[in-house]
Write a protein that holds these residues in place. Structure first.
Motif, PDB file in Angstrom:
ATOM      1  N   LEU A  64       0.603 -12.225  14.260  1.00 58.62           N
ATOM      2  CA  LEU A  64       1.740 -12.067  15.174  1.00 58.62           C
ATOM      3  C   LEU A  64       1.576 -10.910  16.149  1.00 58.62           C
ATOM      4  CD1 LEU A  64       4.635 -12.491  12.580  1.00 58.62           C
ATOM      5  CD2 LEU A  64       4.117 -14.059  14.476  1.00 58.62           C
ATOM      6  N   ALA A  65       0.784  -9.906  15.757  1.00 56.30           N
ATOM      7  CA  ALA A  65       0.743  -8.660  16.530  1.00 56.30           C
ATOM      8  C   ALA A  65      -0.325  -8.708  17.615  1.00 56.30           C
ATOM      9  CB  ALA A  65       0.467  -7.482  15.590  1.00 56.30           C
ATOM     10  N   PRO A  66       0.073  -8.573  18.876  1.00 56.96           N
ATOM     11  CA  PRO A  66      -0.933  -8.505  19.931  1.00 56.96           C
ATOM     12  C   PRO A  66      -1.745  -7.208  19.830  1.00 56.96           C
ATOM     13  CG  PRO A  66       1.278  -8.238  20.847  1.00 56.96           C
ATOM     14  CD  PRO A  66       1.450  -8.492  19.387  1.00 56.96           C
ATOM     15  N   ARG A  67      -1.057  -6.132  19.453  1.00 58.21           N
ATOM     16  CA  ARG A  67      -1.659  -4.831  19.138  1.00 58.21           C
ATOM     17  C   ARG A  67      -0.868  -4.312  17.956  1.00 58.21           C
ATOM     18  NH1 ARG A  67      -4.815  -6.372  22.246  1.00 58.21           N
ATOM     19  NH2 ARG A  67      -5.646  -5.481  24.167  1.00 58.21           N
ATOM     20  N   TRP A  68      -1.483  -3.429  17.149  1.00 52.87           N
ATOM     21  CA  TRP A  68      -0.828  -3.113  15.865  1.00 52.87           C
ATOM     22  C   TRP A  68      -0.976  -1.631  15.531  1.00 52.87           C
ATOM     23  CZ3 TRP A  68      -2.552  -6.044  10.758  1.00 52.87           C
ATOM     24  CH2 TRP A  68      -1.682  -5.730   9.718  1.00 52.87           C
ATOM     25  N   VAL A  69       0.150  -0.947  15.437  1.00 59.94           N
ATOM     26  CA  VAL A  69       0.175   0.421  14.907  1.00 59.94           C
ATOM     27  C   VAL A  69       0.695   0.327  13.472  1.00 59.94           C
ATOM     28  CG1 VAL A  69       1.249   2.705  15.062  1.00 59.94           C
ATOM     29  CG2 VAL A  69       0.512   1.530  17.152  1.00 59.94           C
ATOM     30  N   ALA A  70      -0.190   0.545  12.501  1.00 63.59           N
ATOM     31  CA  ALA A  70       0.159   0.368  11.096  1.00 63.59           C
ATOM     32  C   ALA A  70       0.373   1.729  10.438  1.00 63.59           C
ATOM     33  CB  ALA A  70      -0.953  -0.394  10.379  1.00 63.59           C
ATOM     34  N   LEU A  71       1.508   1.852   9.776  1.00 63.99           N
ATOM     35  CA  LEU A  71       1.836   3.106   9.097  1.00 63.99           C
ATOM     36  C   LEU A  71       1.970   2.834   7.605  1.00 63.99           C
ATOM     37  CD1 LEU A  71       4.635   4.204  11.606  1.00 63.99           C
ATOM     38  CD2 LEU A  71       2.177   4.723  11.711  1.00 63.99           C
ATOM     39  N   GLY A  72       1.795   3.871   6.805  1.00 60.57           N
ATOM     40  CA  GLY A  72       1.952   3.737   5.356  1.00 60.57           C
ATOM     41  C   GLY A  72       3.419   3.660   4.984  1.00 60.57           C
ATOM     42  N   GLY A  73       3.785   4.334   3.914  1.00 62.03           N
ATOM     43  CA  GLY A  73       5.161   4.300   3.446  1.00 62.03           C
ATOM     44  C   GLY A  73       5.183   4.580   1.954  1.00 62.03           C
ATOM     45  N   GLY A  74       6.176   3.993   1.267  1.00 62.18           N
ATOM     46  CA  GLY A  74       6.326   4.240  -0.160  1.00 62.18           C
ATOM     47  C   GLY A  74       5.203   3.627  -0.980  1.00 62.18           C
ATOM     48  N   GLY A  75       5.319   3.795  -2.294  1.00 64.50           N
ATOM     49  CA  GLY A  75       4.274   3.324  -3.212  1.00 64.50           C
ATOM     50  C   GLY A  75       4.067   4.395  -4.252  1.00 64.50           C
ATOM     51  N   TYR A  76       4.553   4.139  -5.465  1.00 60.44           N
ATOM     52  CA  TYR A  76       4.637   5.225  -6.451  1.00 60.44           C
ATOM     53  C   TYR A  76       3.778   4.972  -7.676  1.00 60.44           C
ATOM     54  CZ  TYR A  76       7.870   6.198  -2.896  1.00 60.44           C
ATOM     55  OH  TYR A  76       8.362   6.426  -1.642  1.00 60.44           O
ATOM     56  N   ASN A  77       2.927   3.970  -7.579  1.00 60.30           N
ATOM     57  CA  ASN A  77       1.864   3.762  -8.543  1.00 60.30           C
ATOM     58  C   ASN A  77       0.589   3.952  -7.720  1.00 60.30           C
ATOM     59  OD1 ASN A  77      -0.355   2.237  -9.651  1.00 60.30           O
ATOM     60  ND2 ASN A  77       1.073   1.375 -11.133  1.00 60.30           N
ATOM     61  N   ALA A  78      -0.099   5.077  -7.934  1.00 59.90           N
ATOM     62  CA  ALA A  78      -1.206   5.455  -7.044  1.00 59.90           C
ATOM     63  C   ALA A  78      -2.322   4.409  -7.035  1.00 59.90           C
ATOM     64  CB  ALA A  78      -1.758   6.821  -7.450  1.00 59.90           C
ATOM     65  N   SER A  79      -2.549   3.745  -8.166  1.00 62.10           N
ATOM     66  CA  SER A  79      -3.599   2.720  -8.211  1.00 62.10           C
ATOM     67  C   SER A  79      -3.221   1.540  -7.310  1.00 62.10           C
ATOM     68  CB  SER A  79      -3.807   2.220  -9.643  1.00 62.10           C
ATOM     69  OG  SER A  79      -4.041   3.296 -10.516  1.00 62.10           O
ATOM     70  N   ASN A  80      -1.946   1.159  -7.343  1.00 64.58           N
ATOM     71  CA  ASN A  80      -1.465   0.088  -6.451  1.00 64.58           C
ATOM     72  C   ASN A  80      -1.689   0.462  -4.996  1.00 64.58           C
ATOM     73  OD1 ASN A  80      -0.395  -1.129  -8.698  1.00 64.58           O
ATOM     74  ND2 ASN A  80       1.756  -0.909  -8.096  1.00 64.58           N
ATOM     75  N   VAL A  81      -1.374   1.696  -4.671  1.00 65.03           N
ATOM     76  CA  VAL A  81      -1.434   2.133  -3.272  1.00 65.03           C
ATOM     77  C   VAL A  81      -2.863   1.989  -2.746  1.00 65.03           C
ATOM     78  CG1 VAL A  81      -1.124   4.074  -1.694  1.00 65.03           C
ATOM     79  CG2 VAL A  81       0.503   3.727  -3.561  1.00 65.03           C
ATOM     80  N   ALA A  82      -3.827   2.488  -3.527  1.00 62.20           N
ATOM     81  CA  ALA A  82      -5.232   2.420  -3.094  1.00 62.20           C
ATOM     82  C   ALA A  82      -5.664   0.963  -2.918  1.00 62.20           C
ATOM     83  CB  ALA A  82      -6.122   3.125  -4.113  1.00 62.20           C
ATOM     84  N   ARG A  83      -5.306   0.113  -3.871  1.00 63.16           N
ATOM     85  CA  ARG A  83      -5.655  -1.308  -3.789  1.00 63.16           C
ATOM     86  C   ARG A  83      -5.052  -1.956  -2.539  1.00 63.16           C
ATOM     87  NH1 ARG A  83      -5.434  -0.830  -9.447  1.00 63.16           N
ATOM     88  NH2 ARG A  83      -7.190  -1.969 -10.341  1.00 63.16           N
ATOM     89  N   ALA A  84      -3.739  -1.772  -2.381  1.00 66.91           N
ATOM     90  CA  ALA A  84      -3.027  -2.522  -1.347  1.00 66.91           C
ATOM     91  C   ALA A  84      -3.417  -2.056   0.056  1.00 66.91           C
ATOM     92  CB  ALA A  84      -1.525  -2.394  -1.555  1.00 66.91           C
TER      93      ALA A  84
END
Ligand code: ZN
Length: 389
Positions: free
Chosen positions: A292-312
């Motif tokens: 959908l994005a013609p151009r994309w500025v991607a930012l992080g956010g929440g995520g409180y299981n550090a292993s999940n964060v790295a994976r995702a």
């Protein structure tokens, strides 16, 4: 690893190990080590060595960058709190023990997270590339004069305001499990930014807002979109609702740039939330955003299981670069990561099978919400005459 057909030409990953100099405290859910784990996994997968990738070291934002959104009095309070001492009327600004602790360098930390967002904006808006990812950003709860939900400075708002100044049309999509309230508030009365937030309902989760009837005000009516989900919503219902609502609105709005908050706290085993998403559901949504994005500025956010964060976020970065990842995580990464509590040895591994037993009522409730959005919001964004009063 194999390439896929839609590879973007230039992408930027913005990061610095200086993030690790800051610490919300030993019992705080937001642990900055998750950023380092993410960067390390991305590097171990070879995703920083691709010809398309530019690695950009984070540069702090300047005080004047923050003043476009935050009040002078609040910025003064943050300046004082930056010494690590709780002083004067700090509590009036949401600072103090709990969610938004006063710790040494809290303003410096926020300047780094915001600086990286502005670097991402400049990279994409300046035509240097198609996508930029700031994993330290996405601090979407900060208000004009108040810290909230672990967020002191609202980098998505400041980034979007810079894009508006450059006369870019911006759609903001927020898939964090929490409502993107600070960003919604900032653009609630304008039709120049379309904000769409998908989140767990405010009935069961902080910040208690983001109901479907919050659709904007005045000129902005129809340009704030909220898709609240009941607890225990799974991939099937989540992805269905995303598909029903987001593509049509984004295409009708026709943005120059899509800004996303990619919080990863909607997985079934996140300690703070009640979703039942898997990494496959997250992947489907990210692939759709890329379409959908013609151009994309991607930012992080929440995520409180550090292993999940790295994976995702590693998977997100792979998608941004059109690369498929091996299911086995790279050995050198695992060797180091287990020492700091990383769990599992596969990419999707523990995130591939959420507990069974769905919330039967979720589908009915979400269908109702989607129906409401189609009736109340679609005609406004799509410019169709509405029968509604
Ligand atoms: Zn969140």
């Amino acid at each position: 690893m194999k390439g896929s057909e839609s590879v973007w030409m230039k992408t930027a990953f913005i990061y610095t190990d200086a993030y690790l100099d800051y610490d919300y405290g030993p019992t705080h859910p937001l642990q900055v080590i998750r950023l380092k784990l993410t960067r390390d996994l991305i590097e171990a997968y070879g995703l920083l060595d691709l010809p398309s990738v530019q690695f950009i070291a984070t540069i702090k934002a300047k005080g004047k960058d923050l003043a476009v959104f935050h009040s002078e009095a609040y910025l003064n309070a943050l300046n004082q709190a930056n010494e690590g001492r709780f002083m004067g009327d700090a509590y009036l600004y949401g600072l103090g023990p709990g969610d938004n602790p006063v710790f040494p360098g809290l303003l410096d930390w926020s300047l780094l997270a915001t600086g990286a967002t502005l670097q991402a904006v400049d990279f994409v808006a300046g035509g240097r590339g198609e996508v930029a990812f700031n994993i330290a950003g996405g601090l979407h709860h900060a208000m004009r004069a108040r810290a909230s939900g672990f967020c002191y400075i609202n980098d998505p708002v400041i980034g979007i305001m810079r894009l508006l100044k450059l006369r870019k049309r911006v759609a903001y999509i927020d898939i964090d499990a929490h409502h993107g309230d600070g960003v919604q508030n900032a653009f609630y009365e304008t039709d120049q930014v379309l904000t769409i937030s998908l989140h767990e309902t405010g009935r069961t989760l902080f910040p208690g807002t983001g109901f479907e009837h919050e659709i904007g005000k005045g000129k902005g009516e129809g340009y704030s979109v909220n898709l609240p989900f009941p607890p225990f919503t799974d991939d099937e219902v989540y992805c269905w609702a995303f598909e029903e609502v987001v593509p049509e609105l984004v295409q009708a709005f026709n943005p120059d740039i899509v800004v996303t908050q990619l919080g990863v706290d909607a997985f079934y085993n996140d300690p703070l939330t009640n979703f039942r998403l898997s990494l496959s559901g997250y992947e489907r949504v990210l692939r759709r955003i890329k379409d959908l994005a013609p151009r994309w500025v991607a930012l992080g956010g929440g995520g409180y299981n550090a292993s999940n964060v790295a994976r995702a976020w590693s998977l997100a970065w792979a998608i941004m670069n059109g690369v498929e990842l091996n299911e086995e995580l790279p050995e050198p990464f695992l060797k180091e990561a287990v020492k700091i509590g990383f769990e599992g040895e596969e990419l999707k591994g523990p995130l591939s099978s959420p507990p069974q037993g769905r919330n039967e009522k979720a589908r009915t409730e979400v269908e109702r919400v989607v129906g409401y959005i189609k009736e109340m919001v679609f005609p406004k964004v799509k410019g169709e005459p509405s029968d509604s009063p």
